[in-house]
Motif scaffolding. Structure first.
Motif, PDB file in Angstrom:
ATOM      1  N   LEU A 258       0.830  -1.209   0.000  1.00  0.00           N
ATOM      2  CA  LEU A 258       0.000   0.000   0.000  1.00  0.00           C
ATOM      3  C   LEU A 258       0.865   1.261   0.000  1.00  0.00           C
ATOM      4  CD1 LEU A 258      -3.217   0.624   2.033  1.00  0.00           C
ATOM      5  CD2 LEU A 258      -1.403   2.308   2.124  1.00  0.00           C
ATOM      6  N   SER A 259       1.886   1.288   0.870  1.00  0.00           N
ATOM      7  CA  SER A 259       2.750   2.469   0.967  1.00  0.00           C
ATOM      8  C   SER A 259       3.562   2.676  -0.306  1.00  0.00           C
ATOM      9  CB  SER A 259       3.702   2.328   2.165  1.00  0.00           C
ATOM     10  OG  SER A 259       2.984   2.167   3.365  1.00  0.00           O
ATOM     11  N   GLY A 260       4.041   1.560  -0.888  1.00  0.00           N
ATOM     12  CA  GLY A 260       4.804   1.677  -2.128  1.00  0.00           C
ATOM     13  C   GLY A 260       3.963   2.219  -3.263  1.00  0.00           C
ATOM     14  N   LYS A 261       2.721   1.737  -3.375  1.00  0.00           N
ATOM     15  CA  LYS A 261       1.821   2.244  -4.409  1.00  0.00           C
ATOM     16  C   LYS A 261       1.522   3.721  -4.177  1.00  0.00           C
ATOM     17  CE  LYS A 261      -1.711  -0.282  -5.794  1.00  0.00           C
ATOM     18  NZ  LYS A 261      -1.634  -0.387  -7.288  1.00  0.00           N
ATOM     19  N   ILE A 327       9.933  -3.094  -8.670  1.00  0.00           N
ATOM     20  CA  ILE A 327      11.019  -2.206  -8.233  1.00  0.00           C
ATOM     21  C   ILE A 327      11.730  -1.593  -9.434  1.00  0.00           C
ATOM     22  CG2 ILE A 327      13.267  -2.134  -7.081  1.00  0.00           C
ATOM     23  CD1 ILE A 327      12.140  -4.396  -5.220  1.00  0.00           C
ATOM     24  N   GLY A 328      12.089  -2.430 -10.405  1.00  0.00           N
ATOM     25  CA  GLY A 328      12.756  -1.919 -11.599  1.00  0.00           C
ATOM     26  C   GLY A 328      11.906  -0.914 -12.348  1.00  0.00           C
ATOM     27  N   ALA A 329      10.600  -1.185 -12.398  1.00  0.00           N
ATOM     28  CA  ALA A 329       9.689  -0.259 -13.074  1.00  0.00           C
ATOM     29  C   ALA A 329       9.683   1.097 -12.389  1.00  0.00           C
ATOM     30  CB  ALA A 329       8.279  -0.848 -13.091  1.00  0.00           C
ATOM     31  N   ALA A 330       9.652   1.095 -11.066  1.00  0.00           N
ATOM     32  CA  ALA A 330       9.637   2.354 -10.317  1.00  0.00           C
ATOM     33  C   ALA A 330      10.915   3.159 -10.571  1.00  0.00           C
ATOM     34  CB  ALA A 330       9.474   2.074  -8.825  1.00  0.00           C
ATOM     35  N   SER A 427       9.086   4.656  -3.309  1.00  0.00           N
ATOM     36  CA  SER A 427       8.191   3.548  -3.641  1.00  0.00           C
ATOM     37  C   SER A 427       8.973   2.252  -3.860  1.00  0.00           C
ATOM     38  CB  SER A 427       7.397   3.899  -4.895  1.00  0.00           C
ATOM     39  OG  SER A 427       6.826   2.756  -5.475  1.00  0.00           O
ATOM     40  N   ALA A 428      10.046   2.324  -4.638  1.00  0.00           N
ATOM     41  CA  ALA A 428      10.863   1.133  -4.915  1.00  0.00           C
ATOM     42  C   ALA A 428      11.429   0.553  -3.625  1.00  0.00           C
ATOM     43  CB  ALA A 428      11.990   1.492  -5.878  1.00  0.00           C
TER      44      ALA A 428
END
Length: 438
Positions: A258-261, A327-330, A427-428
């Motif tokens: 939730l926090s990462g999103k 993670i890579g996407a972020a 986020s990552a």
């Protein structure tokens, strides 16, 4: 910030992926036991449905709404866009959770999700049409808020279908299809909206039709199964109040997801909501140049997002891993936000679109599967996914607040780009802390 059930079968069964043969589900709690094979009709339903609800939302939010606001109240446009975004996001924060819980509790001959999706699409379509006629700030706020309520009546039940109908081992693939549909809808909408910069009302009317179609295609493809004999769930104000009670047992990773999103959505929407004004006030382009940059950028984002979205979802299932892709996407999205900061030119926005397309394509493909994997209780899937959607709503509140505050204080967008990139990197880091998903 924020992503989108034909008459009952006489046999109450679901067709298998390859043969159309019926797999008989059994009642479990408020829904149905998921068959072991992918139901491709369900996958297509959420792909097309998601495409058609997100297109009006992104096209309106990123292009048409700022253009309309600039005509209605040009002197206060930055602040009014922030007010509109925050108002809609606060409503999403509340309605997504409530409507998700009501969807879990719904018992009808067409299942728990379809009635809400149909009603939400009707409300959203009417609200967008009325928004196109607004000539005062008060009307802009009213119809945008009504639209957001209708939109969340679509989103919460539609996303819950992944938990309802898709086996865990196939969720990456189906989530990738959903993410690709969202990507096509979002980027395609930006390209379409760019053609209506000079006439945002006409664009809004087109998007009203798309919103209505989201329910039509969803109902046309997803097999509808009665759940009237499922266990009843008492619905009361007390029970609805409990839907705001976050999960506490086995929910550690749920909160990191939730926090990462939340951080990624905040960083993304800090830029997205002000793309139109960045091009006019920061890069100093005219309306025709803006249309060209937005259309080309949308095309780049679409192609890169499609390629990396399809590859990431399938590869995620094959490797049994979610975190490296998210993670890579972020990280890629964060890199993209830096280019307009370093070079305030139109081409820099196109480079940013390339990184954004790759990053968001991979992110959308895998993130929804990761979210479903960390749910503490599958029996309350729609409610808990609604709570996860708080990250979308909360991020859509924080992102515009950060950007509008920094623009007001500094008189420019430079610090806003830096803040957006920092939020995405955070986020990552938060996704890295998840333990139960590889």
């Amino acid at each position: 910030m924020s992503t989108p059930p034909p008459p009952e079968s006489p046999s109450d069964g679901l067709p298998t992926a390859s043969t159309g043969e019926l797999l008989a589900p059994t009642d479990v709690g408020g829904g149905l036991e998921t068959p072991r094979k992918i139901n491709w009709r369900v996958a297509i339903a959420i792909t097309l449905g998601g495409m058609l609800w997100i297109a009006p939302y992104i096209g309106t939010l990123s292009v048409l709404l700022p253009s309309l606001v600039a005509r209605v109240a040009p002197d206060d446009k930055v602040q009014i866009v922030a007010v509109l975004t925050i108002s809609g996001a606060v409503l999403s924060l509340v309605t997504n959770i409530i409507l998700g819980a009501l969807s879990d509790a719904t018992r009808t001959r067409i299942g728990p999700r379809a009635p809400w999706i149909i009603g939400g699409a009707a409300v959203g379509a009417v609200a967008l049409y009325l928004l196109s006629t607004a000539t005062a700030v008060s009307m802009l706020i009213l119809w945008w808020c009504v639209y957001m309520v209708g939109l969340n009546a679509i989103i919460a039940p539609m996303v819950a279908v992944i938990s309802d109908d898709v086996p865990a081992k196939h969720r990456g693939t189906v989530s990738a299809m959903y993410g690709v549909g969202m990507l096509i809808g979002a980027t395609g909408a930006v390209i379409v909206a760019a053609q209506f910069v000079a006439d945002p009302s006409a664009g809004l009317r087109i998007f009203a039709v798309c919103t209505a179609l989201s329910a039509v295609v969803f109902v046309a493809f997803r097999p509808l199964t009665s759940n009237v004999n499922a266990d009843r769930v008492k619905v009361s104000f007390k029970e609805l109040a409990r839907t705001f009670r976050p999960p506490t047992t086995g929910a550690r990773d749920f909160y990191f997801a939730l926090s990462g999103k939340f951080a990624l959505v905040a960083g993304t929407y800090a830029i997205t909501n002000y793309q139109f004004y960045i091009l006019t006030d920061y890069i100093k382009l005219g309306e025709s140049e803006i249309s060209t940059i937005i259309a080309i950028g949308g095309g780049i984002t679409l192609v890169t997002g499609l390629v990396f979205g399809l590859v990431s979802g399938s590869l995620s299932d094959r490797l049994g891993r979610r975190k490296p892709f998210v993670i890579g996407a972020a990280v890629l999205v964060a890199i993209g936000t830096m280019f307009p900061l370093i070079a305030p030119f139109g081409w820099a926005m196109l480079v940013a679109a390339t990184f954004s397309g790759i990053g968001n394509g991979a992110y959308q493909a895998v993130d929804q599967a990761l979210n479903v994997d960390v749910l503490p209780n599958p029996e309350s899937a729609a409610k808990d996914l609604g709570i996860l959607n708080v990250a979308n709503s909360g991020g859509q509140i924080l992102g515009p607040v950060v950007m509008s505050t920094l623009v007001t204080i500094t008189g420019g967008y430079q610090t806003g780009f830096f803040a957006a990139g920092l939020l995405v990197i955070i986020s990552a880091f938060l996704i890295m802390l998840i333990r139960s998903v590889r």
